[in-house]
Design an enzyme around this catalytic site. Structure first.
Site, PDB file in Angstrom:
ATOM      1  CE1 TYR A 146      -3.331  -2.826   0.787  1.00  0.00           C
ATOM      2  CE2 TYR A 146      -4.597  -0.819   1.124  1.00  0.00           C
ATOM      3  CZ  TYR A 146      -4.548  -2.179   0.903  1.00  0.00           C
ATOM      4  OH  TYR A 146      -5.716  -2.883   0.801  1.00  0.00           O
ATOM      5  CG  ASP A 251      -7.779  -5.126   1.761  1.00  0.00           C
ATOM      6  OD1 ASP A 251      -8.731  -4.689   2.425  1.00  0.00           O
ATOM      7  OD2 ASP A 251      -7.735  -5.093   0.515  1.00  0.00           O
TER       8      ASP A 251
HETATM    9  C1  IPM Z   1     -10.129  -1.726   4.225  1.00  0.00           C
HETATM   10  C2  IPM Z   1     -10.481  -1.147   2.885  1.00  0.00           C
HETATM   11  C3  IPM Z   1      -9.389  -0.175   2.465  1.00  0.00           C
HETATM   12  C4  IPM Z   1      -8.098  -0.949   2.392  1.00  0.00           C
HETATM   13  C5  IPM Z   1      -9.672   0.561   1.126  1.00  0.00           C
HETATM   14  C6  IPM Z   1     -10.956   1.326   1.184  1.00  0.00           C
HETATM   15  C7  IPM Z   1      -8.529   1.426   0.702  1.00  0.00           C
HETATM   16  O1  IPM Z   1     -10.675  -2.153   1.953  1.00  0.00           O
HETATM   17  O2  IPM Z   1      -9.983  -0.951   5.182  1.00  0.00           O
HETATM   18  O3  IPM Z   1     -10.033  -2.948   4.322  1.00  0.00           O
HETATM   19  O4  IPM Z   1      -7.813  -1.600   1.385  1.00  0.00           O
HETATM   20  O5  IPM Z   1      -7.346  -0.905   3.377  1.00  0.00           O
HETATM   21 MG    MG Z   2     -10.621  -4.092   2.751  1.00  0.00          MG
END
Ligand code: IPM
Ligand code: MG
Length: 359
Positions: A146, A251
């Site tokens: 990320y 995630d």
């Molecule tokens: C989560 C969501 C987020 C992520 C998105 C909205 C960027 O899916 O909090 O799991 O991927 O972290």
């Molecule tokens: Mg998520």
């Protein structure tokens, strides 16, 4: 006690579920003698509409002054919303990544638990659901894929896109310590989920975790490749106590874990840094398709308030009271996503009221 809470209501069903969670917070406050001050913080699409940015620096500065932050959910329909015509770093999700980074919220706790009452809503076969499960997914939240370098460029007339997966030993160690500490308060089992058969960063996760495990002789550490873990979650979820994993794997696996809990509308989360300040949010999205209809399930956000009381405010008694009220309400009262024959079908606000009545 008096506490200052930042409210990021966000987009879609966000404001609806946060309003119910605040109602529940007020109810426990009354019972246990706490008062709460609230301040709205704009983030996501609503912030883009008001300021042109998904999260302003001023909003971050306000967030840093709070005891805890309660978040609904952000974002809109990626096919139709004008927010998704903006460059990626101006879209709603960029606000979420920015606040995680700015507040240093590296440890994301996503508990997945199958309430006995929700066995019928669990999509797993009865023989598996029957056994129940109770796990804590610990997702690293401010590193990895990320936050590595990313770019798109033209190479010999063809477009190439690059995302980078980077982890340092320190980043792994601090989330691992949280994982082991939490395991010590649970069933003392940690599963590291990685892809160490392919990725260098995963091999560093393994080495670091194995080294750290020597400091926790009572905790059993085992290892699972992420593909196998995805399969084990539907085959035998009861085997898991604490799962420690990277940002991207956490995630994906936490969405899977939410589904087997009966509904994505049930799962809470806490994002913690090395101080007491944390951000608490349901793991579901903003569900723009059902926003404004009064049918969203507020229980994930209400359970996030319980986590807030426990982890940021040290009020475990009040947290227990909320969790007990949710378990009780599920015996009779359901929003449409978890409704089954014989249950009372209620709206978002009626669910909030029903939980308050049991506090
Ligand atoms: C989560 C969501 C987020 C992520 C998105 C909205 C960027 O899916 O909090 O799991 O991927 O972290
Ligand atoms: Mg998520």
């Amino acid at each position: 006690m008096n506490m200052n809470i930042g409210l990021i209501k966000g987009d879609g069903i966000g404001p609806e579920v946060v309003n119910e969670a605040v109602k529940v917070l007020e109810a426990v406050g009354k019972k246990y003698g706490h008062t709460f001050q609230y301040e709205d913080i704009l983030m996501g699409g609503c912030s883009i509409d008001a300021t042109g940015e998904p999260l302003t620096d001023e909003a971050v500065a306000v967030a840093k002054t709070k005891d805890a932050i309660l978040q609904g959910s952000i974002g809109g329909n990626t096919q139709t919303s004008p927010w998704y015509k903006l460059p990626p770093n101006k879209r709603p999700e960029a606000g979420l990544l920015k606040i995680r980074k700015e507040l240093g919220l590296f440890a994301n706790l996503r508990p997945a638990y199958l309430y006995p009452e929700l066995k019928e809503a669990c999509p797993l076969k009865e023989s598996v659901a029957e056994k129940g499960f109770d796990m804590m997914i610990m997702r690293e939240l401010t590193g990895g894929l990320y936050f590595g370098e990313r770019y798109t460029k033209e190479v010999e007339g063809k477009t190439v896109a690059v995302d980078t997966l980077v982890y340092s030993e320190d980043e792994i160690r601090r989330i691992a310590i949280k994982g082991f500490d939490i395991a010590m308060k649970r069933r003392k089992k940690v599963t590291l989920v990685d892809k160490a058969n392919v990725l260098d960063s995963s091999r560093l996760w393994r080495e670091t975790m194995i080294r750290l495990s020597k400091e926790y002789p009572e905790v059993e550490l085992n290892h699972l490749y992420v593909d196998n873990c995805a399969m084990q979650l539907v085959r035998n979820p009861k085997q898991f106590d604490v799962i420690v994993t990277s940002n991207i794997f956490g995630d994906i696996l936490s969405d899977e874990a939410s589904m087997i809990s009966g509904s994505i509308g049930m799962l809470a989360s806490a994002s913690l840094n090395s101080t007491k300040l944390g951000m608490y949010e349901p793991i579901h999205g903003s569900a723009p398709d059902i926003a404004g209809q009064g049918i969203a399930n507020p229980l994930a956000t209400i359970l996030s308030v319980a986590m807030m009381l426990r982890y940021s405010l040290d009020e475990s008694q009040a947290a227990d009271a909320i969790e007990a009220a949710v378990a009780e309400v599920l015996k009779t009262t359901r929003t449409p996503d978890i409704w089954t024959e014989g249950m009372k079908k209620v709206s978002t606000t009626e669910m909030g009221d029903a939980v308050c009545a049991l506090i």
